[in-house]
Design a protein around this motif. Sequence first.
Motif, PDB file in Angstrom:
ATOM      1  N   ASP A  37      -1.824  -1.510  -4.191  1.00 48.30           N
ATOM      2  CA  ASP A  37      -2.986  -0.618  -4.069  1.00 48.30           C
ATOM      3  C   ASP A  37      -2.643   0.707  -4.741  1.00 48.30           C
ATOM      4  O   ASP A  37      -1.563   1.257  -4.513  1.00 48.30           O
ATOM      5  CB  ASP A  37      -3.277  -0.325  -2.589  1.00 48.30           C
ATOM      6  CG  ASP A  37      -3.989  -1.471  -1.876  1.00 48.30           C
ATOM      7  OD1 ASP A  37      -4.139  -1.368  -0.641  1.00 48.30           O
ATOM      8  OD2 ASP A  37      -4.370  -2.459  -2.548  1.00 48.30           O
ATOM      9  N   GLY A  94      -5.707   4.045   4.860  1.00 45.34           N
ATOM     10  CA  GLY A  94      -6.064   2.782   4.205  1.00 45.34           C
ATOM     11  C   GLY A  94      -5.294   1.612   4.775  1.00 45.34           C
ATOM     12  O   GLY A  94      -5.665   0.448   4.575  1.00 45.34           O
ATOM     13  N   ALA A 133      -8.908  -4.481  -2.467  1.00 43.04           N
ATOM     14  CA  ALA A 133      -7.997  -5.203  -1.561  1.00 43.04           C
ATOM     15  C   ALA A 133      -8.723  -6.309  -0.794  1.00 43.04           C
ATOM     16  O   ALA A 133      -8.204  -7.420  -0.642  1.00 43.04           O
ATOM     17  CB  ALA A 133      -7.337  -4.227  -0.593  1.00 43.04           C
ATOM     18  N   ASP A 159      -7.927   0.544  -4.384  1.00 41.97           N
ATOM     19  CA  ASP A 159      -7.855   0.285  -2.943  1.00 41.97           C
ATOM     20  C   ASP A 159      -9.032  -0.574  -2.496  1.00 41.97           C
ATOM     21  O   ASP A 159      -8.911  -1.455  -1.648  1.00 41.97           O
ATOM     22  CB  ASP A 159      -7.859   1.612  -2.179  1.00 41.97           C
ATOM     23  CG  ASP A 159      -6.678   2.490  -2.578  1.00 41.97           C
ATOM     24  OD1 ASP A 159      -6.827   3.718  -2.589  1.00 41.97           O
ATOM     25  OD2 ASP A 159      -5.624   1.930  -2.926  1.00 41.97           O
ATOM     26  N   SER A 160     -10.185  -0.339  -3.116  1.00 47.11           N
ATOM     27  CA  SER A 160     -11.404  -1.054  -2.699  1.00 47.11           C
ATOM     28  C   SER A 160     -11.416  -2.509  -3.183  1.00 47.11           C
ATOM     29  O   SER A 160     -12.297  -3.269  -2.803  1.00 47.11           O
ATOM     30  CB  SER A 160     -12.648  -0.331  -3.230  1.00 47.11           C
ATOM     31  OG  SER A 160     -12.477  -0.041  -4.606  1.00 47.11           O
ATOM     32  N   THR A 180      -3.737   3.527  -4.022  1.00 48.29           N
ATOM     33  CA  THR A 180      -3.579   4.423  -2.877  1.00 48.29           C
ATOM     34  C   THR A 180      -4.058   5.849  -3.175  1.00 48.29           C
ATOM     35  O   THR A 180      -3.278   6.782  -3.338  1.00 48.29           O
ATOM     36  CB  THR A 180      -2.124   4.441  -2.361  1.00 48.29           C
ATOM     37  OG1 THR A 180      -1.612   3.104  -2.296  1.00 48.29           O
ATOM     38  CG2 THR A 180      -2.066   5.076  -0.961  1.00 48.29           C
ATOM     39  N   HIS A 211       0.859  -1.194   0.000  1.00 48.42           N
ATOM     40  CA  HIS A 211       0.000   0.000   0.000  1.00 48.42           C
ATOM     41  C   HIS A 211       0.889   1.236   0.000  1.00 48.42           C
ATOM     42  O   HIS A 211       1.921   1.254   0.649  1.00 48.42           O
ATOM     43  CB  HIS A 211      -0.871  -0.021   1.267  1.00 48.42           C
ATOM     44  CG  HIS A 211      -1.941   1.005   1.319  1.00 48.42           C
ATOM     45  ND1 HIS A 211      -3.054   0.962   0.498  1.00 48.42           N
ATOM     46  CD2 HIS A 211      -2.091   2.098   2.107  1.00 48.42           C
ATOM     47  CE1 HIS A 211      -3.845   1.990   0.788  1.00 48.42           C
ATOM     48  NE2 HIS A 211      -3.298   2.690   1.761  1.00 48.42           N
ATOM     49  N   CYS A 212       0.480   2.233  -0.764  1.00 48.18           N
ATOM     50  CA  CYS A 212       1.235   3.477  -0.876  1.00 48.18           C
ATOM     51  C   CYS A 212       2.604   3.202  -1.496  1.00 48.18           C
ATOM     52  O   CYS A 212       2.778   2.256  -2.272  1.00 48.18           O
ATOM     53  CB  CYS A 212       1.362   4.158   0.491  1.00 48.18           C
ATOM     54  SG  CYS A 212       1.844   5.899   0.314  1.00 48.18           S
TER      55      CYS A 212
END
Length: 359
Positions: free
Chosen positions: A199, A260, A230, A227-228, A201, A166-167
């Motif tokens: 993601d 997130g 995941a 992101d959604s 992000t 993530h990120c």
Amino acid sequence: MREQLIRAEQIKPLEWRGGVLRLLDQRVLPLQQAWLECRDAAQTAAAIRDMVVRGAPAIGIAAAYGVALAARQRHAESATGWRAALAEDMQLLAASRPTAVNLFWALERMQQVLDAHAGQDCPLAQLDAAAIAIHEADREANLCMAQLGMEVIRHYCEAPQHLLTHCNAGALATGGFGTALGVIRAAHLAGLVEHVHADETRPWLQGSRLTAWELACDGVPVSVNADSAAAHLLREGDITWVIVGADRITANGDVANKIGTYQLAVLARFHDVRLMVVAPSSTIDMQLASGADIPIEQRSADELLRVAGQPVTTELPAFNPVFDVTPASLVDVIVTERGVVEQPTAEKMRQLMQEGALH
Ligand SMILES: CSC[C@H]1O[C@H](OP(=O)(O)O)[C@H](O)[C@@H]1O
């Protein structure tokens, strides 16, 4: 492994040219590679605030160079009044972003150099050396964490695996190689990576614009997901680890990271996927007892209401916290250059920071 990572190093987010700090402008990557030059504290603080340079360790490194730039400027303006002006410059740097503790850790290190030369002329050479040392130490920490994190992954499973991140906790967020992406790079070199899910992000898109680009540059199999998506991936995707960086880890092991991360941690626990947090000890804030005390940066509504500067909706109220806090109870392992902490607790964090490696 170390030599392989060094040979593979391609991306450097910042360059020190003795009196000029060059920053790779992360607002326009990967479609453009543009460099921005900083020559004083105000320019450096603005670059941090505006996310030209971002990522907890990279922010600390940039701030350290910002102090070296400011000392040059203020000493040239006044051989007697430079200390007061420099103190104001350091406040400006400290006010650039509130959550990443590396910024304050780096400024404190630079203040220690100034204090060690109290009553003497401006220690320009020593300030330069201190900033360069902070930069190099972060790069070395990343190499150490990459190896330690890869060994943790291999300890649990020696087969190639699906990972989710993530990120961006890559070379662009650090002095080189990355924290979470350093581990992923090392795992890939060790044959432990089948695929990395990045993601995107939202809203700043560090995942799709920076992480996916970094990993693709290194030939690591990667795909971008909303992101959604995941939750769906964690249920269906054979993912064994969620691997992320951090912006501040408190004395009890709570973790502040990109917004997130907390929901990923809850989802990972629900789906029996392990969560690894990778961060140098400059990200650990033993002065804060728990994550409840971490200042969470709120950024402009425009970051949500616009994409690439273009409005995607009408002017509306927007809630844009850019970090959240994951409780230590949802973290399976914290990897630092001092060692690895599994199921972090306050006692384990104390032991790590006072006595060094646990593993
Ligand atoms: C290696 S720490 C990177 C850390 O910083 C990012 O935040 P930002 O892009 O807003 O500076 C994100 O939280 C990453 O995990």
